[in-house]
Design an enzyme around this catalytic site. Structure first.
Site, short mmCIF file in Angstrom:
data_model
loop_
_atom_site.label_atom_id
_atom_site.label_comp_id
_atom_site.label_asym_id
_atom_site.label_seq_id
_atom_site.Cartn_x
_atom_site.Cartn_y
_atom_site.Cartn_z
N ASP A 33 0.87 -1.18 0.00
CA ASP A 33 0.00 0.00 0.00
C ASP A 33 0.91 1.23 0.00
O ASP A 33 1.88 1.30 0.76
CB ASP A 33 -0.89 -0.03 1.25
CG ASP A 33 -2.05 0.96 1.16
OD1 ASP A 33 -3.19 0.52 1.22
OD2 ASP A 33 -1.79 2.17 1.03
N ILE A 34 0.60 2.22 -0.86
CA ILE A 34 1.47 3.41 -0.94
C ILE A 34 1.14 4.46 0.12
O ILE A 34 1.80 5.49 0.20
CB ILE A 34 1.48 4.08 -2.33
CG1 ILE A 34 0.07 4.32 -2.84
CG2 ILE A 34 2.34 3.30 -3.30
CD1 ILE A 34 0.03 5.27 -4.03
N GLN A 96 -14.20 2.48 2.44
CA GLN A 96 -13.74 2.01 1.12
C GLN A 96 -13.50 3.19 0.20
O GLN A 96 -14.37 4.05 0.03
CB GLN A 96 -14.78 1.07 0.49
CG GLN A 96 -14.27 0.45 -0.82
CD GLN A 96 -15.23 -0.60 -1.41
OE1 GLN A 96 -16.39 -0.68 -1.01
NE2 GLN A 96 -14.74 -1.35 -2.37
N HIS A 102 -10.33 -5.52 -2.09
CA HIS A 102 -8.96 -5.68 -1.61
C HIS A 102 -8.98 -6.01 -0.12
O HIS A 102 -9.80 -5.51 0.63
CB HIS A 102 -8.10 -4.44 -1.85
CG HIS A 102 -8.76 -3.16 -1.42
ND1 HIS A 102 -9.75 -2.55 -2.16
CD2 HIS A 102 -8.57 -2.39 -0.33
CE1 HIS A 102 -10.15 -1.45 -1.55
NE2 HIS A 102 -9.47 -1.33 -0.42
N HIS A 104 -6.74 -5.64 3.18
CA HIS A 104 -5.56 -5.00 3.78
C HIS A 104 -4.88 -6.00 4.70
O HIS A 104 -5.54 -6.58 5.59
CB HIS A 104 -5.96 -3.81 4.64
CG HIS A 104 -6.54 -2.64 3.90
ND1 HIS A 104 -5.80 -1.54 3.57
CD2 HIS A 104 -7.79 -2.41 3.43
CE1 HIS A 104 -6.57 -0.66 2.94
NE2 HIS A 104 -7.78 -1.17 2.84
P1 5GP Z 1 -9.73 1.36 1.08
O1 5GP Z 1 -9.74 2.79 1.57
O2 5GP Z 1 -10.58 1.23 -0.16
O3 5GP Z 1 -10.04 0.33 2.11
O4 5GP Z 1 -8.23 1.08 0.68
C1 5GP Z 1 -7.65 1.51 -0.51
C2 5GP Z 1 -6.18 1.45 -0.31
O5 5GP Z 1 -5.55 1.56 -1.58
C3 5GP Z 1 -5.66 2.61 0.55
O6 5GP Z 1 -5.00 2.10 1.70
C4 5GP Z 1 -4.71 3.34 -0.38
O7 5GP Z 1 -3.56 3.79 0.26
C5 5GP Z 1 -4.38 2.30 -1.44
N1 5GP Z 1 -4.08 2.86 -2.73
C6 5GP Z 1 -4.82 3.80 -3.41
N2 5GP Z 1 -4.24 4.07 -4.60
C7 5GP Z 1 -3.13 3.28 -4.68
C8 5GP Z 1 -2.12 3.10 -5.67
O8 5GP Z 1 -2.11 3.73 -6.73
N3 5GP Z 1 -1.14 2.19 -5.41
C9 5GP Z 1 -1.11 1.49 -4.24
N4 5GP Z 1 -0.11 0.62 -4.08
N5 5GP Z 1 -2.04 1.62 -3.29
C10 5GP Z 1 -3.03 2.51 -3.50
#
Ligand code: 5GP
Ligand code: ZN
Length: 139
Positions: A33-34, A96, A102, A104
């Site tokens: 994760d970035i 989300q 995805h 984590h």
């Molecule tokens: P969510 O908020 O949907 O549970 O998690 C999405 C995750 O994707 C976040 O932790 C965010 O940092 C990660 N993320 C978003 N864009 C990118 C990207 O371009 N590359 C990577 N490696 N992670 C990403």
């Protein structure tokens, strides 16, 4: 595999944007994760584009689960975190932000104050029982 044109994770799968990849197989990709909350925070995704948990077919879910356990064990061996959570968000209220399923892999530090923590407070047993009945009706 179906890809979604506007999806950042489909672009990572296709190699159109870079990622720190950890491992992949026919059905899954795991990468860092970035925006890590703690060191070692990484993601496991299906190669097919499924918006959330409810859209996931059983075979994709099984593949992600197997890959997740493998990656989590590697994170644990490599970094020896104090703990580790698996976190998966569905919908805006759950946090989300990317609408490609995805998981984590979320290493924890003692007292890291990650937002997912909540305190235990005893529930109303009647209400818990009623809600269990409502959920069972859909299983
Ligand atoms: P969510 O908020 O949907 O549970 O998690 C999405 C995750 O994707 C976040 O932790 C965010 O940092 C990660 N993320 C978003 N864009 C990118 C990207 O371009 N590359 C990577 N490696 N992670 C990403
Ligand atoms: Zn996608």
């Amino acid at each position: 595999m179906t890809a979604h044109a506007d999806c950042i994770f489909c672009k990572i799968i296709a190699g159109d944007i870079p990622a720190f990849k950890l491992c992949e197989d026919d059905d899954t990709l795991s990468f860092m994760d970035i925006n890590p909350y703690n060191d070692g925070h990484c993601l496991v995704i299906p190669k097919g584009h499924y918006e959330n948990l409810y859209a996931m077919p059983d075979d994709a879910m099984a593949a992600v689960s197997i890959a997740t356990r493998k990656v989590a064990a590697a994170v644990n061996a490599a970094l020896e975190p104090d703990g580790l959570n698996l976190v998966q968000a569905n919908g805006p209220a759950a946090g989300q932000s990317v609408y490609h399923f995805h998981m984590h892999v979320f290493p924890r530090k003692t007292d890291d104050k990650a937002w997912m923590n909540w305190r235990f407070a005893p529930g109303d047993m009647d209400r818990i029982g009623q809600i269990a009945e409502q959920i069972r009706a859909h299983l």
